[in-house]
Scaffold this active site. Structure first.
Site, mmCIF file in Angstrom:
data_model
loop_
_atom_site.group_PDB
_atom_site.id
_atom_site.type_symbol
_atom_site.label_atom_id
_atom_site.label_comp_id
_atom_site.label_asym_id
_atom_site.label_seq_id
_atom_site.Cartn_x
_atom_site.Cartn_y
_atom_site.Cartn_z
ATOM 1 N N ARG A 68 -53.870 -93.762 10.061
ATOM 2 C CA ARG A 68 -52.512 -94.124 9.679
ATOM 3 C C ARG A 68 -52.110 -95.460 10.311
ATOM 4 N NH1 ARG A 68 -48.942 -92.019 11.854
ATOM 5 N NH2 ARG A 68 -50.053 -90.963 13.549
ATOM 6 N N LYS A 96 -49.256 -86.846 5.618
ATOM 7 C CA LYS A 96 -48.209 -87.045 6.616
ATOM 8 C C LYS A 96 -46.908 -87.538 5.986
ATOM 9 C CE LYS A 96 -50.477 -85.598 10.164
ATOM 10 N NZ LYS A 96 -50.164 -84.253 10.700
ATOM 11 N N HIS A 99 -45.336 -79.472 14.246
ATOM 12 C CA HIS A 99 -46.687 -80.026 14.202
ATOM 13 C C HIS A 99 -47.556 -79.157 15.111
ATOM 14 C CE1 HIS A 99 -49.544 -83.670 14.892
ATOM 15 N NE2 HIS A 99 -49.939 -82.929 13.884
ATOM 16 N N SER A 118 -53.946 -84.777 19.900
ATOM 17 C CA SER A 118 -55.388 -84.880 19.667
ATOM 18 C C SER A 118 -56.164 -84.744 20.972
ATOM 19 C CB SER A 118 -55.697 -86.230 19.015
ATOM 20 O OG SER A 118 -57.073 -86.384 18.790
ATOM 21 N N LYS A 173 -56.219 -77.874 20.171
ATOM 22 C CA LYS A 173 -55.349 -77.126 19.266
ATOM 23 C C LYS A 173 -56.132 -76.373 18.193
ATOM 24 C CE LYS A 173 -53.055 -79.477 16.269
ATOM 25 N NZ LYS A 173 -52.117 -80.285 15.469
ATOM 26 N N THR A 174 -57.040 -77.076 17.524
ATOM 27 C CA THR A 174 -57.823 -76.443 16.459
ATOM 28 C C THR A 174 -58.786 -75.416 17.028
ATOM 29 O OG1 THR A 174 -57.671 -78.425 15.080
ATOM 30 C CG2 THR A 174 -59.431 -76.869 14.558
ATOM 31 N N ASP A 194 -52.180 -77.087 11.319
ATOM 32 C CA ASP A 194 -51.524 -78.359 11.623
ATOM 33 C C ASP A 194 -50.016 -78.415 11.402
ATOM 34 O OD1 ASP A 194 -51.896 -81.015 12.582
ATOM 35 O OD2 ASP A 194 -51.655 -81.776 10.555
ATOM 36 N N ARG A 245 -63.293 -87.718 9.611
ATOM 37 C CA ARG A 245 -62.499 -86.548 9.224
ATOM 38 C C ARG A 245 -63.181 -85.747 8.117
ATOM 39 N NH1 ARG A 245 -57.252 -85.234 11.588
ATOM 40 N NH2 ARG A 245 -56.649 -87.069 12.782
#
Length: 533
Positions: A60, A201, A221, A239, A243-244, A258, A324
């Site tokens: 981004r 996003k 988020h 990041s 989290k994942t 997410d 990604r």
């Protein structure tokens, strides 16, 4: 999966200003996959997934994200470096240029929706210049049945034209790429960049305004999962904090990885229909769910194949570190049907504290939770960016500042109120360093972090002794099943406890310095959640 071969529908884009386009409507994933390969814009890897390159932009571009300043947004949006205003007349002029650019071209159109809870469903039409961008939206947005498509009416429209470049001197942009939200016209306009995350996003940012302002629902988020007893857990984290990984629990079903909403009815719903995960250094051993999800229908972005093969080298970051993969959530085995959870009971704020100061697990009061939510702290380690030679604090309000149109305290107050109403416990989890800072100490073992989260989820910490941290004031459990007692108090893991004390105060001051820009908007309870240095 819908039977695309049985569905046909003719649509027009004239009302959008796109004339005489060769519209490729609602193509199947296989068709979009094949068109991308046939056009030379992508390759198939050894697992059947599509590999594409997003071009100049592999992430981004926050400084090129704008919101049209109009009667809806003028008094509500927190304007500044995150939310940059854009004039309505400039938007109209640029919009006409983009739609003229797409006219007389082949374009790919997909109708879909976001927000899994039917009470909050938002219909989205996506118009893309490339087939692979359309496949990305098939993966990431929620998929409609054929019956739902028949009378579909879009509420929001995403237009993505990476081949169109703005003229900053004329169009009011910073440079040739842009991503602009218009809440009056309900359009997300993207140009000059092929990075697919701008579409995802863009809609997430729109929901971060729509849900709290018009639906009294907290957008988050975060990732979320649900246990066998129906208890929902929510995981916030920037990041690199886990989290994942930590929300992918074999004993719990994944709601989403997410973006979620927390409703007045005390339910948590996924905004999306898929996952968008980093694949740098991906291995089946460490991230089995993501690794196995990379198959036909998935899209790999900016990866490099091993020499002479079509096998991805996940360690190769020659294009970008932000490699990604996107895939439909159905590529994950253990998912929550309907992507909705009830009865939130535990919230986890994940931080990778490279200073080695914060406890591996601590319990927060509502005020502390709001303070740490607004702070959104983690730390960069040496070597992650040029010039970073020692740990650097990284604060991102609400664990997602680039996507939050309102002032962070608005979201924090909503979170605090929901915590109290639902009697939710909030835990701060340090997945970072222990025994000293990065370079001296060691990273907290994943098995210990998992054990601490499991103990919190099972209520096994409810009856243990807690002691407040001397500087941060957060409550630290003195025992935890399957975890050595000595690592629960970080000061005890340092060889030089005086140095720990000094560094703890130093980190607390960094929190305080960061919070100064929010303090005038925070209530007394939130301010009381600050460190006590």
């Amino acid at each position: 999966m819908d039977n695309y071969a049985l569905f046909t529908k003719s649509i027009s884009l004239k009302e959008l200003g796109i004339e005489n386009a060769a519209i490729q409507y609602q193509l199947s994933p296989n068709e979009l996959h094949d068109i991308t390969i046939q056009s030379g814009q992508g390759l198939e890897n050894n697992t059947g997934a599509l590999a594409i390159n997003t071009g100049k932009f592999t992430g981004r571009s926050p400084e090129d994200r704008f919101i049209v300043k109009d009667s809806i947004t003028e008094d509500k949006v927190w304007w500044g470096k995150v939310n940059i205003p854009f004039e309505p007349t400039a938007f109209d002029s640029l919009y006409k240029k983009v739609t003229a650019y797409l006219s007389n071209k082949k374009v790919f159109v997909r109708d879909s929706y976001v927000c899994a809870d039917p009470n909050y469903k938002l219909n989205v039409r996506v118009v893309t210049e490339t087939a692979w961008a359309n496949l990305f939206c098939h993966n990431m947005f929620l998929r409609l049945t054929n019956d739902e498509l028949v009378n579909f009416t879009p509420e929001w429209t995403v237009i993505c034209a990476p081949g169109f470049e703005a003229d900053p001197a004329v169009d009011g942009t910073r440079q040739s790429n842009f991503a602009i939200l218009n809440f009056t016209k309900k359009i997300a306009l993207i140009g000059g960049t092929g990075y697919t995350g701008e579409m995802k996003k863009g809609i997430f940012s729109a929901l971060n305004f729509i849900l709290p302002v018009f639906k009294n629902t907290l957008p988050m988020h975060c990732s979320a999962n649900v246990g066998e007893d129906g208890d929902t857990a929510i995981f916030f984290g920037l990041s690199g904090t886990g989290k994942t990984t930590l929300s992918a629990d074999p004993s719990r079903k994944l709601i989403g990885d997410d973006e979620h909403g927390w409703t007045n009815e005390n339910t948590v719903f996924n905004f999306e229909g898929g996952c968008y995960a980093k694949v740098i250094n991906l291995t089946e051993e460490n991230e089995p769910d993501i690794f196995r999800a990379i198959k036909k229908g998935a899209i790999l972005e900016n990866v490099v194949f091993k020499s002479g093969t079509n096998e991805v080298d996940f360690e190769d970051i020659s294009i970008t570190q932000n490699t990604r993969v996107s895939y439909p959530i159905e590529h994950i085995d253990n998912i929550q049907p309907g992507s909705i959870g009830k009865n939130p009971k535990n919230i986890f704020f994940l931080t990778a504290d490279a200073y080695g100061i914060l406890p591996p697990i601590s319990k927060l009061t509502p005020g502390q939770a709001a303070y740490h939510f607004i702070s959104g702290y983690t730390a960069k380690v040496a070597g992650t960016e040029a010039g970073v030679t020692e740990p650097q604090p990284n604060f991102s309000a609400c664990f997602g500042a680039p996507f939050m149109p309102l002032h962070p305290t608005k979201y924090a107050e909503m979170l605090s109120n929901k915590m109290k109403d639902a009697d939710v416990k909030v835990w701060l989890i340090n997945t970072g360093w222990t025994g000293g800072p990065y370079g001296t100490g060691s990273r907290m073992k994943l098995k210990y972090t998992r054990a601490m989260i499991t103990a919190a989820l099972k209520g096994e910490l409810d009856s243990v002794e807690f002691v407040n941290h001397d500087v941060f004031g957060i409550a630290v459990p003195q025992t935890c099943p399957e975890v050595p007692n000595e690592i629960l108090n970080p000061r005890n893991t340092w060889s030089n406890t005086e140095l720990y004390d000094a560094k703890a105060i130093e980190l607390a001051h960094k929190f305080e310095d960061n919070f100064m820009k929010f303090a005038a908007f925070a209530n007394a309870e939130i301010l009381a959640g600050a460190p006590i240095s």
